[in-house]
Every structure is written in C-alpha cells, then in structure tokens.
Write a protein that holds these residues in place. Structure first.
Motif, PDB file in Angstrom:
ATOM      1  N   ASN A  34       0.490  -1.218   0.114  1.00  0.00           N
ATOM      2  CA  ASN A  34      -0.017   0.320  -0.006  1.00  0.00           C
ATOM      3  C   ASN A  34       0.476   1.201  -0.536  1.00  0.00           C
ATOM      4  O   ASN A  34       1.671   1.016   1.312  1.00  0.00           O
ATOM      5  CB  ASN A  34      -1.328  -0.267   0.749  1.00  0.00           C
ATOM      6  CG  ASN A  34      -1.834   0.838   1.467  1.00  0.00           C
ATOM      7  OD1 ASN A  34      -1.822   2.294   0.428  1.00  0.00           O
ATOM      8  ND2 ASN A  34      -2.665   0.397   1.173  1.00  0.00           N
ATOM      9  N   ARG A  35       0.590   2.405  -1.164  1.00  0.00           N
ATOM     10  CA  ARG A  35       1.856   3.120  -0.714  1.00  0.00           C
ATOM     11  C   ARG A  35       1.322   4.592  -0.448  1.00  0.00           C
ATOM     12  O   ARG A  35       1.334   5.457  -0.312  1.00  0.00           O
ATOM     13  CB  ARG A  35       1.678   3.514  -3.037  1.00  0.00           C
ATOM     14  CG  ARG A  35       1.862   2.898  -3.624  1.00  0.00           C
ATOM     15  CD  ARG A  35       3.450   3.044  -3.221  1.00  0.00           C
ATOM     16  NE  ARG A  35       4.401   2.149  -4.016  1.00  0.00           N
ATOM     17  CZ  ARG A  35       5.388   1.976  -3.879  1.00  0.00           C
ATOM     18  NH1 ARG A  35       6.606   2.246  -2.995  1.00  0.00           N
ATOM     19  NH2 ARG A  35       5.877   0.973  -4.398  1.00  0.00           N
ATOM     20  N   ASN A  36      -0.070   4.117   0.358  1.00  0.00           N
ATOM     21  CA  ASN A  36      -0.539   5.058   1.044  1.00  0.00           C
ATOM     22  C   ASN A  36      -0.903   5.099   3.297  1.00  0.00           C
ATOM     23  O   ASN A  36      -1.367   5.751   3.947  1.00  0.00           O
ATOM     24  CB  ASN A  36      -1.853   6.133   0.641  1.00  0.00           C
ATOM     25  CG  ASN A  36      -3.091   5.780   0.688  1.00  0.00           C
ATOM     26  OD1 ASN A  36      -2.753   3.902   0.762  1.00  0.00           O
ATOM     27  ND2 ASN A  36      -3.832   5.534   0.284  1.00  0.00           N
ATOM     28  N   LYS A  37       0.219   3.815   3.690  1.00  0.00           N
ATOM     29  CA  LYS A  37      -0.473   3.843   4.672  1.00  0.00           C
ATOM     30  C   LYS A  37       1.159   3.250   5.463  1.00  0.00           C
ATOM     31  O   LYS A  37       2.001   2.560   4.866  1.00  0.00           O
ATOM     32  CB  LYS A  37      -1.139   2.170   5.360  1.00  0.00           C
ATOM     33  CG  LYS A  37      -2.817   2.552   4.956  1.00  0.00           C
ATOM     34  CD  LYS A  37      -3.796   0.944   5.098  1.00  0.00           C
ATOM     35  CE  LYS A  37      -4.694   1.661   4.509  1.00  0.00           C
ATOM     36  NZ  LYS A  37      -5.203   0.454   5.699  1.00  0.00           N
ATOM     37  N   TYR A  38       1.551   4.143   5.807  1.00  0.00           N
ATOM     38  CA  TYR A  38       2.722   3.407   6.861  1.00  0.00           C
ATOM     39  C   TYR A  38       2.817   3.583   8.778  1.00  0.00           C
ATOM     40  O   TYR A  38       1.975   3.857   9.207  1.00  0.00           O
ATOM     41  CB  TYR A  38       3.232   4.438   7.121  1.00  0.00           C
ATOM     42  CG  TYR A  38       4.015   5.735   5.049  1.00  0.00           C
ATOM     43  CD1 TYR A  38       4.878   5.411   5.045  1.00  0.00           C
ATOM     44  CD2 TYR A  38       3.540   6.228   5.256  1.00  0.00           C
ATOM     45  CE1 TYR A  38       5.590   5.606   3.705  1.00  0.00           C
ATOM     46  CE2 TYR A  38       3.471   6.557   3.639  1.00  0.00           C
ATOM     47  CZ  TYR A  38       4.679   6.407   3.130  1.00  0.00           C
ATOM     48  OH  TYR A  38       4.104   7.455   1.684  1.00  0.00           O
ATOM     49  N   ILE A  56      -1.430   8.095   7.571  1.00  0.00           N
ATOM     50  CA  ILE A  56      -1.190   8.406   6.231  1.00  0.00           C
ATOM     51  C   ILE A  56      -0.595   8.500   5.544  1.00  0.00           C
ATOM     52  O   ILE A  56      -0.740   8.075   4.167  1.00  0.00           O
ATOM     53  CB  ILE A  56      -2.797   9.222   6.363  1.00  0.00           C
ATOM     54  CG1 ILE A  56      -3.509   9.003   5.137  1.00  0.00           C
ATOM     55  CG2 ILE A  56      -2.660  10.446   6.792  1.00  0.00           C
ATOM     56  CD1 ILE A  56      -4.502   7.303   4.782  1.00  0.00           C
ATOM     57  N   THR A  57       0.376   9.368   6.391  1.00  0.00           N
ATOM     58  CA  THR A  57       1.833   9.875   5.543  1.00  0.00           C
ATOM     59  C   THR A  57       3.193   9.328   6.295  1.00  0.00           C
ATOM     60  O   THR A  57       3.248   9.298   7.436  1.00  0.00           O
ATOM     61  CB  THR A  57       1.592  11.135   5.466  1.00  0.00           C
ATOM     62  OG1 THR A  57       1.901  11.612   6.616  1.00  0.00           O
ATOM     63  CG2 THR A  57       0.197  11.969   4.582  1.00  0.00           C
TER      64      THR A  57
END
Length: 78
Positions: A34-38, A56-57
């Motif tokens: 997922n490119r938008n969960k850290y 989220i970022t």
C-alpha cells in the motif's frame, strides 16, 4: 541530552538511530504494498518493540517516532 538522526532505507523505509551508540531506536515504513499507509515502531531497549500504529503519510509516522523519543528524553532518568 541524547540526539537522534534519520537514515533512509530502501524505498520509503527509514530508521531512527542514536548518534551516541548507533542503535536503531525506531523505524517507519510502508504497510505491505500500500502506497499510502505507513507503520511506526520504536525500540525502547534491545528486546522490546512498541507499535505506534498506522499513519496516512510518511511525515506523520516520522513525527510519531520523534515525539515518542522527545517525551522519553524528558521523563527518563538515567
């Protein structure tokens, strides 16, 4: 007072480490593909890890790790 720095790993993964000892005390990275969960994790000692949650970022995850250690530095008795 302890000082810490960030080092960028592969992709968007980052390690937070102690300038004094070189020990990694926190990390952030992508959750799966997922490119938008850290995720943000801290390591208060050499045995334990504490998950600070999902963000989220990249910036929010970074701030969570930094805030954890800022609070610890103000309250930890050495």
């Amino acid at each position: 007072m302890r000082t810490y720095r960030w080092t960028m790993g592969e992709g968007r993964d980052s390690n937070y480490y102690s300038d004094e000892t070189g020990r990694i005390v926190g990390e952030i990275g992508l959750i799966g593909t997922n490119r938008n969960k850290y995720y943000a994790t801290v390591y208060p000692n050499t045995i334990d890890s504490i998950s600070l949650g999902a963000y989220i970022t990249h910036m929010h995850a970074t701030q969570a790790v930094e805030k954890f250690w800022e609070i610890q530095n103000r309250t930890l008795i050495e």
